[in-house]
Design an enzyme around this catalytic site. Structure first.
Site, PDB file in Angstrom:
ATOM      1  N   SER A  10       0.801  -1.226   0.000  1.00  0.00           N
ATOM      2  CA  SER A  10       0.000   0.000   0.000  1.00  0.00           C
ATOM      3  C   SER A  10       0.830   1.271   0.000  1.00  0.00           C
ATOM      4  O   SER A  10       0.283   2.379   0.013  1.00  0.00           O
ATOM      5  CB  SER A  10      -0.956  -0.001   1.193  1.00  0.00           C
TER       6      SER A  10
ATOM      7  N   THR B  79      -2.002   3.803   3.883  1.00  0.00           N
ATOM      8  CA  THR B  79      -1.124   4.948   3.808  1.00  0.00           C
ATOM      9  C   THR B  79      -0.282   4.988   5.050  1.00  0.00           C
ATOM     10  O   THR B  79      -0.795   4.685   6.127  1.00  0.00           O
ATOM     11  CB  THR B  79      -2.029   6.209   3.814  1.00  0.00           C
TER      12      THR B  79
ATOM     13  N   THR C  15       1.774   7.035  -0.016  1.00  0.00           N
ATOM     14  CA  THR C  15       0.907   5.902  -0.335  1.00  0.00           C
ATOM     15  C   THR C  15       0.983   5.554  -1.819  1.00  0.00           C
ATOM     16  O   THR C  15       1.344   6.403  -2.643  1.00  0.00           O
ATOM     17  CB  THR C  15      -0.558   6.254   0.011  1.00  0.00           C
TER      18      THR C  15
ATOM     19  N   ARG D 126      -5.929   8.814 -10.826  1.00  0.00           N
ATOM     20  CA  ARG D 126      -6.636   9.112  -9.567  1.00  0.00           C
ATOM     21  C   ARG D 126      -5.629   9.523  -8.492  1.00  0.00           C
ATOM     22  O   ARG D 126      -4.574   8.909  -8.318  1.00  0.00           O
ATOM     23  CB  ARG D 126      -7.411   7.883  -9.116  1.00  0.00           C
TER      24      ARG D 126
ATOM     25  N   THR E 102      -5.787   8.291   7.049  1.00  0.00           N
ATOM     26  CA  THR E 102      -5.619   7.055   6.294  1.00  0.00           C
ATOM     27  C   THR E 102      -7.011   6.543   5.937  1.00  0.00           C
ATOM     28  O   THR E 102      -7.982   6.893   6.586  1.00  0.00           O
ATOM     29  CB  THR E 102      -4.833   6.021   7.131  1.00  0.00           C
ATOM     30  N   GLY E 103      -7.079   5.739   4.890  1.00  0.00           N
ATOM     31  CA  GLY E 103      -8.383   5.229   4.484  1.00  0.00           C
ATOM     32  C   GLY E 103      -8.818   5.819   3.157  1.00  0.00           C
ATOM     33  O   GLY E 103      -7.981   6.282   2.372  1.00  0.00           O
TER      34      GLY E 103
HETATM   35  N1  GLY Z   1      -5.646   7.459   1.804  1.00  0.00           N
HETATM   36  C1  GLY Z   1      -4.991   7.093   0.644  1.00  0.00           C
HETATM   37  C2  GLY Z   1      -5.757   7.223  -0.591  1.00  0.00           C
HETATM   38  O1  GLY Z   1      -6.966   7.340  -0.571  1.00  0.00           O
HETATM   39  O2  GLY Z   1      -5.157   7.186  -1.638  1.00  0.00           O
END
Ligand code: GLY
Length: 341
Positions: A84, A202, A220, A230, A253-254
């Site tokens: 990740s 992340t 990340t 994206r 994070t998330g």
């Molecule tokens: N929190 C990392 C992402 O959405 O890319």
């Protein structure tokens, strides 16, 4: 009162007197509590523990927080087993590993790279954007060319394991996020869906150095199998990371889209400015996400992590499973924050 305490108290009074009347952002440590808590580094997820070791090496020698967080997050960036962050990160739906990162220091200086390919350490490119350019963000090929021009090597970041997972995903190409995938990375038996959509995660790291100054970093590979191009919250200053040396720092994070919508990290720092504790500020952050779309919030993970000027820390998340790592003079420990669900 111990002689150490007396000495420190005198030192605080002394440094404040020397600096009185000067307009400075990176002021000296103001409270006894802060002196006793510093330095400190905190970071997201289980892999934060190894990252904190890298940061601590710098902090314990009296180095700057911003240098510590850069060094710290380079550890998961280079870890191919971590799918990740950085090298070994799961690719986008076209099989391309695209990385996002940002960094911020005690003077509101910040640097960010978005959708950067073939460079192992996006955090160090973000640092150079901050230190060597008049800009805050470089994206895509521009960020890549900037990295090459500054001595970074072009490298293939797609590991055989991540390529295999992507090819498996291509068979169905369904978007079915799994929550907290990062905690399954080191135990393949627990991974119920090796080819399924991985909910990304992340590393966000926050530190206070011995001088009482903050630094923060966030890096990340973003959401696995995302549409090419994206960008999530992690490289967006104020969303994935914010540092205000007068108040504190926060990271997220998330699912980045939800964090961007509420400008999460900045929100949490502003709540701490109003007197919220780090944990209460993070709880308010996740509650804002629920308020916007309660049904969606039940299905995703978002976690916030915060650190205030006194060296107090806290976190909150939507779903169980989020963890964070703390290192200071008193402890090296993993914490499991409270969750809404
Ligand atoms: N929190 C990392 C992402 O959405 O890319």
């Amino acid at each position: 009162m111990s002689s150490r305490r007396t000495f420190l108290q005198n030192a605080v009074v002394g440094s404040a007197a020397v600096l009185s009347g000067e307009k400075i952002f990176a002021g000296p440590v103001k409270t006894m509590e802060a002196i006793l808590n510093n330095p400190i580094v905190i970071s997201t997820w289980d892999f934060g523990k190894a990252a904190n070791v890298g940061a601590w090496e710098i902090l314990q020698k009296g180095g700057r927080a911003v240098d510590a967080v850069e060094a710290g997050v380079r550890i998961p960036e280079a870890d191919g087993a971590n799918q990740s962050v950085g090298y070994g990160g799961l690719p986008d739906r076209d099989g391309r590993v695209t990385l996002d990162a940002c960094i911020m220091d005690e003077f509101y200086n910040c640097g960010s790279v978005m959708c950067l390919e073939n460079i192992m350490h996006p955090i160090s490119v973000a640092r150079l954007v901050m230190d060597k350019t008049p800009h805050v963000i470089l994206a895509g090929d521009g960020a890549f060319q900037f990295a090459l021009a500054n001595g970074f090597k072009k490298e293939n970041l797609l590991t055989p394991e991540s390529e295999k997972a992507w090819k498996e995903w291509l068979k169905t190409a369904k978007y079915e996020p799994i929550k907290n995938i990062e905690n399954q990375l080191y135990d393949k038996k627990k991974d119920p869906m090796p080819g399924g959509i991985k909910n990304h995660d992340t590393i966000g790291m926050l530190a206070i150095d011995a001088a009482g100054n903050f630094g923060g970093a966030c890096t990340t590979s973003g959401m696995a199998y995302k549409i090419h191009g994206r960008v999530g919250d992690s490289p967006v200053i104020g969303a994935g990371l914010y540092v205000d040396n007068e108040v504190g720092a926060a990271t997220a994070t998330g699912v980045g889209e939800e964090v961007i919508r509420i400008v999460g990290a900045h929100l949490i720092v502003e709540l701490m400015r109003q007197g919220y504790s780090p944990e209460a500020a993070c709880k308010e952050g996740v509650e804002r996400i629920i308020k916007r779309n309660p049904a969606k919030a039940k299905e995703i993970q978002v976690g916030f992590l915060a650190l205030n000027k006194k060296g107090e820390f806290g976190a909150y998340c939507l779903q169980k499973g989020f963890t964070y790592a703390v290192r200071n003079n008193k402890e090296e420990k993993m914490y499991t924050p409270k969750s809404i669900y």
